[in-house]
Write a protein that holds these residues in place. Structure first.
Motif, PDB file in Angstrom:
ATOM      1  N   VAL A   2       7.290   6.710   6.833  1.00 21.84           N
ATOM      2  CA  VAL A   2       7.396   6.787   5.368  1.00 21.84           C
ATOM      3  C   VAL A   2       6.171   7.480   4.786  1.00 21.84           C
ATOM      4  O   VAL A   2       6.279   8.372   3.932  1.00 21.84           O
ATOM      5  CB  VAL A   2       7.574   5.382   4.768  1.00 21.84           C
ATOM      6  N   GLN A   3       4.988   7.090   5.239  1.00 23.87           N
ATOM      7  CA  GLN A   3       3.754   7.655   4.695  1.00 23.87           C
ATOM      8  C   GLN A   3       3.685   9.168   4.946  1.00 23.87           C
ATOM      9  O   GLN A   3       3.172   9.923   4.103  1.00 23.87           O
ATOM     10  CB  GLN A   3       2.550   6.963   5.325  1.00 23.87           C
ATOM     11  N   ARG A   4       4.207   9.622   6.075  1.00 28.67           N
ATOM     12  CA  ARG A   4       4.175  11.049   6.398  1.00 28.67           C
ATOM     13  C   ARG A   4       5.335  11.830   5.799  1.00 28.67           C
ATOM     14  O   ARG A   4       5.406  13.049   5.931  1.00 28.67           O
ATOM     15  CB  ARG A   4       4.164  11.228   7.921  1.00 28.67           C
ATOM     16  N   GLY A   5       6.269  11.132   5.155  1.00 30.00           N
ATOM     17  CA  GLY A   5       7.403  11.806   4.545  1.00 30.00           C
ATOM     18  C   GLY A   5       8.338  12.450   5.544  1.00 30.00           C
ATOM     19  O   GLY A   5       8.919  13.507   5.278  1.00 30.00           O
ATOM     20  N   LEU A   6       8.533  11.818   6.698  1.00 30.34           N
ATOM     21  CA  LEU A   6       9.366  12.404   7.737  1.00 30.34           C
ATOM     22  C   LEU A   6      10.843  12.338   7.364  1.00 30.34           C
ATOM     23  O   LEU A   6      11.264  11.444   6.618  1.00 30.34           O
ATOM     24  CB  LEU A   6       9.127  11.675   9.061  1.00 30.34           C
ATOM     25  N   PRO A   7      11.642  13.274   7.883  1.00 26.88           N
ATOM     26  CA  PRO A   7      13.073  13.304   7.558  1.00 26.88           C
ATOM     27  C   PRO A   7      13.758  11.997   7.921  1.00 26.88           C
ATOM     28  O   PRO A   7      13.513  11.421   8.980  1.00 26.88           O
ATOM     29  CB  PRO A   7      13.600  14.453   8.425  1.00 26.88           C
ATOM     30  N   GLY A   8      14.631  11.546   7.041  1.00 26.32           N
ATOM     31  CA  GLY A   8      15.420  10.351   7.295  1.00 26.32           C
ATOM     32  C   GLY A   8      14.794   9.061   6.839  1.00 26.32           C
ATOM     33  O   GLY A   8      15.479   8.054   6.688  1.00 26.32           O
TER      34      GLY A   8
ATOM     35  N   TRP B  92       1.297   9.842  18.489  1.00 21.39           N
ATOM     36  CA  TRP B  92       2.031  10.045  17.238  1.00 21.39           C
ATOM     37  C   TRP B  92       1.616   9.022  16.178  1.00 21.39           C
ATOM     38  O   TRP B  92       1.454   9.367  15.007  1.00 21.39           O
ATOM     39  CB  TRP B  92       3.536   9.951  17.506  1.00 21.39           C
ATOM     40  N   LEU B  93       1.448   7.780  16.595  1.00 22.95           N
ATOM     41  CA  LEU B  93       1.022   6.745  15.649  1.00 22.95           C
ATOM     42  C   LEU B  93      -0.354   7.042  15.072  1.00 22.95           C
ATOM     43  O   LEU B  93      -0.629   6.723  13.909  1.00 22.95           O
ATOM     44  CB  LEU B  93       0.977   5.374  16.339  1.00 22.95           C
ATOM     45  N   GLY B  94      -1.229   7.643  15.865  1.00 17.18           N
ATOM     46  CA  GLY B  94      -2.605   7.832  15.429  1.00 17.18           C
ATOM     47  C   GLY B  94      -3.381   6.525  15.549  1.00 17.18           C
ATOM     48  O   GLY B  94      -2.943   5.569  16.186  1.00 17.18           O
ATOM     49  N   ASN B  95      -4.552   6.475  14.914  1.00 16.67           N
ATOM     50  CA  ASN B  95      -5.369   5.264  15.055  1.00 16.67           C
ATOM     51  C   ASN B  95      -5.722   4.622  13.724  1.00 16.67           C
ATOM     52  O   ASN B  95      -6.641   3.807  13.644  1.00 16.67           O
ATOM     53  CB  ASN B  95      -6.653   5.573  15.834  1.00 16.67           C
ATOM     54  N   SER B  96      -5.002   4.983  12.658  1.00 17.83           N
ATOM     55  CA  SER B  96      -5.286   4.411  11.340  1.00 17.83           C
ATOM     56  C   SER B  96      -4.107   3.573  10.854  1.00 17.83           C
ATOM     57  O   SER B  96      -2.948   3.880  11.163  1.00 17.83           O
ATOM     58  CB  SER B  96      -5.583   5.516  10.323  1.00 17.83           C
ATOM     59  N   ALA B  97      -4.405   2.548  10.086  1.00 17.96           N
ATOM     60  CA  ALA B  97      -3.369   1.658   9.567  1.00 17.96           C
ATOM     61  C   ALA B  97      -2.565   2.369   8.474  1.00 17.96           C
ATOM     62  O   ALA B  97      -3.127   2.769   7.453  1.00 17.96           O
ATOM     63  CB  ALA B  97      -4.006   0.392   9.002  1.00 17.96           C
ATOM     64  N   PRO B  98      -1.260   2.534   8.651  1.00 17.26           N
ATOM     65  CA  PRO B  98      -0.446   3.181   7.622  1.00 17.26           C
ATOM     66  C   PRO B  98      -0.277   2.280   6.408  1.00 17.26           C
ATOM     67  O   PRO B  98      -0.345   1.055   6.517  1.00 17.26           O
ATOM     68  CB  PRO B  98       0.889   3.435   8.330  1.00 17.26           C
ATOM     69  N   GLN B  99      -0.015   2.902   5.274  1.00 14.27           N
ATOM     70  CA  GLN B  99       0.049   2.174   4.016  1.00 14.27           C
ATOM     71  C   GLN B  99       1.400   2.351   3.335  1.00 14.27           C
ATOM     72  O   GLN B  99       1.975   3.442   3.324  1.00 14.27           O
ATOM     73  CB  GLN B  99      -1.047   2.667   3.065  1.00 14.27           C
ATOM     74  N   GLY B 100       1.886   1.266   2.751  1.00 17.25           N
ATOM     75  CA  GLY B 100       3.033   1.354   1.882  1.00 17.25           C
ATOM     76  C   GLY B 100       2.609   1.784   0.485  1.00 17.25           C
ATOM     77  O   GLY B 100       1.418   1.927   0.192  1.00 17.25           O
ATOM     78  N   GLN B 101       3.586   1.992  -0.371  1.00 21.40           N
ATOM     79  CA  GLN B 101       3.296   2.372  -1.751  1.00 21.40           C
ATOM     80  C   GLN B 101       2.463   1.272  -2.423  1.00 21.40           C
ATOM     81  O   GLN B 101       2.822   0.109  -2.391  1.00 21.40           O
ATOM     82  CB  GLN B 101       4.613   2.547  -2.520  1.00 21.40           C
ATOM     83  N   GLY B 102       1.332   1.642  -2.993  1.00 24.88           N
ATOM     84  CA  GLY B 102       0.469   0.660  -3.637  1.00 24.88           C
ATOM     85  C   GLY B 102      -0.496  -0.022  -2.693  1.00 24.88           C
ATOM     86  O   GLY B 102      -1.303  -0.842  -3.122  1.00 24.88           O
ATOM     87  N   GLY B 103      -0.425   0.302  -1.392  1.00 22.67           N
ATOM     88  CA  GLY B 103      -1.360  -0.264  -0.423  1.00 22.67           C
ATOM     89  C   GLY B 103      -0.769  -1.407   0.379  1.00 22.67           C
ATOM     90  O   GLY B 103       0.084  -2.156  -0.100  1.00 22.67           O
ATOM     91  N   THR B 104      -1.210  -1.509   1.624  1.00 22.83           N
ATOM     92  CA  THR B 104      -0.779  -2.577   2.529  1.00 22.83           C
ATOM     93  C   THR B 104      -2.010  -3.193   3.167  1.00 22.83           C
ATOM     94  O   THR B 104      -2.874  -2.484   3.687  1.00 22.83           O
ATOM     95  CB  THR B 104       0.152  -2.024   3.626  1.00 22.83           C
ATOM     96  N   ASP B 105      -2.120  -4.509   3.106  1.00 21.52           N
ATOM     97  CA  ASP B 105      -3.258  -5.241   3.644  1.00 21.52           C
ATOM     98  C   ASP B 105      -2.928  -5.703   5.061  1.00 21.52           C
ATOM     99  O   ASP B 105      -2.009  -6.505   5.257  1.00 21.52           O
ATOM    100  CB  ASP B 105      -3.558  -6.441   2.738  1.00 21.52           C
ATOM    101  N   TRP B 106      -3.684  -5.206   6.044  1.00 23.70           N
ATOM    102  CA  TRP B 106      -3.419  -5.502   7.449  1.00 23.70           C
ATOM    103  C   TRP B 106      -4.372  -6.567   7.972  1.00 23.70           C
ATOM    104  O   TRP B 106      -5.560  -6.552   7.677  1.00 23.70           O
ATOM    105  CB  TRP B 106      -3.597  -4.246   8.298  1.00 23.70           C
TER     106      TRP B 106
END
Length: 339
Positions: free
Chosen positions: A189-195, A244-258
């Motif tokens: 979602v964060q990367r805007g991938l198709p689908g 592909w995942l990388g090493n950073s925590a992905p974020q939802g809209q408005g931020g996600t607390d991990w």
């Protein structure tokens, strides 16, 4: 700091010079220690090695509607909770488990303590064809060769269609591979991938014994004849999926607390991967060895106190009577942002 504690008693406990009132987090009190109570209280397909997933059958214009306002972050038990299990390690044409058995004590505590009071909002995610009917949120009917990215896409769609598009946030607790499914969903979602949906509202994610940097056990798993399945291959350190995942925590809209939780008694996923394997994380908890918190028990251990170290962004601290892992996960969900 966030109250990684539990219990209804008002007793004041001290550990390593850090004192805290052992109250339920919804009381609003914010002690400084990680103290626990002493008594119980659709569609898409992976391509190639499964690191990119598209869904060409999505309805045209599905995401042309305005994005709802980002929900206000609150300290509460009200948000829907997704419980995402891990890999079924046993080879079978129809792998699967009972989600009720997998999450038992944690699921009971969520219900008994008033979390997501609409029972349908305590969602146990199933994705194997043989998963028991008690896995009430079925995002797939796959097997161990179903790409983790495919499961992440399907999870993202489920969250979006049932909650995000209605302007509602959710929380996630994930164990083992389940944490990689959650990461995959938010990454796409964060990367805007198709689908993938254009946005997700995910306020908190807690992962328990998730191989964020891969697992040596997955290397063994992928190298054996019976266990050479895609999900094992994807969880190997340095795999195409892990890159592909990388090493950073992905974020939802408005931020996600991990919050990342792991322990030294886990022979499958070490804290080096489960706790230290991803950047951009505000909260980390690791349990010392010799306490019986193995890979298959750490996610359901709710009672008692345990030796642990925690870091809320200001350096590691040690306590001897820290909250049990599942209790720590619940409290991590409760506080919206700050420890």
């Amino acid at each position: 700091m966030r109250n990684i504690i539990s219990g209804a008693s008002a007793a004041v406990l001290a550990a390593g010079g850090i004192a805290a009132a052992a109250n339920d987090p919804s009381s609003g009190e914010r002690p400084v220690g990680l103290i626990s109570k002493a008594a119980p209280a659709a569609g898409g397909a992976a391509q190639g090695n499964g690191v990119f997933t598209a869904a060409p059958d999505m309805a045209k214009g599905a995401h042309k509607k305005p994005v709802p306002a980002t929900p206000v972050k609150t300290n509460s038990k009200d948000k829907p909770v997704y419980l995402i299990k891990g890999l079924d390690p046993w080879p079978s044409p129809t792998p699967g488990v009972s989600c009720r058995n997998y999450w038992g004590p944690l699921l009971d505590a969520l219900g008994n303590e008033g979390w997501a009071t609409n029972n349908g909002d305590r969602r146990m995610v199933g994705f194997y064809a043989g998963d028991h009917i008690d896995c009430d949120t079925r995002i797939a009917e796959g097997d161990q060769n179903t790409a983790i990215t495919t499961l992440g896409l399907k999870l993202a769609r489920h969250i979006h269609d049932n909650y995000s598009k209605k302007g509602q946030s959710v929380d996630i607790v994930a164990h083992s591979m389940g944490g990689l499914i959650a990461r995959s969903a938010l990454t796409g979602v964060q990367r805007g991938l198709p689908g993938y949906p254009k946005y997700l509202f995910v306020e908190d994610v807690v992962t328990i014994s998730t191989p964020h940097a891969g697992s040596d056990s997955a290397t063994w798993c992928a190298g054996t004849v019976l266990y050479s399945v895609r999900q094992c291959r994807q969880m190997k350190p340095g795999s195409g999926f892990m890159r592909w995942l990388g090493n950073s925590a992905p974020q939802g809209q408005g931020g996600t607390d991990w919050t990342l939780i792991g322990g030294y008694d886990d022979a499958q996923v070490s804290p080096r991967s489960s706790v230290d394997g991803m950047h951009g994380v505000k909260h980390r908890v690791r349990y010392e060895s010799g306490q019986g918190l193995g890979h298959s028990t750490i996610n359901i251990t709710l009672k008692g106190t345990y030796r642990q170290q925690y870091d809320n962004g200001s350096g590691w601290k040690t306590v001897r009577n820290g909250a049990a892992p599942a209790r720590a996960a619940m409290n991590a969900l409760y506080w919206s942002r700050a420890w």
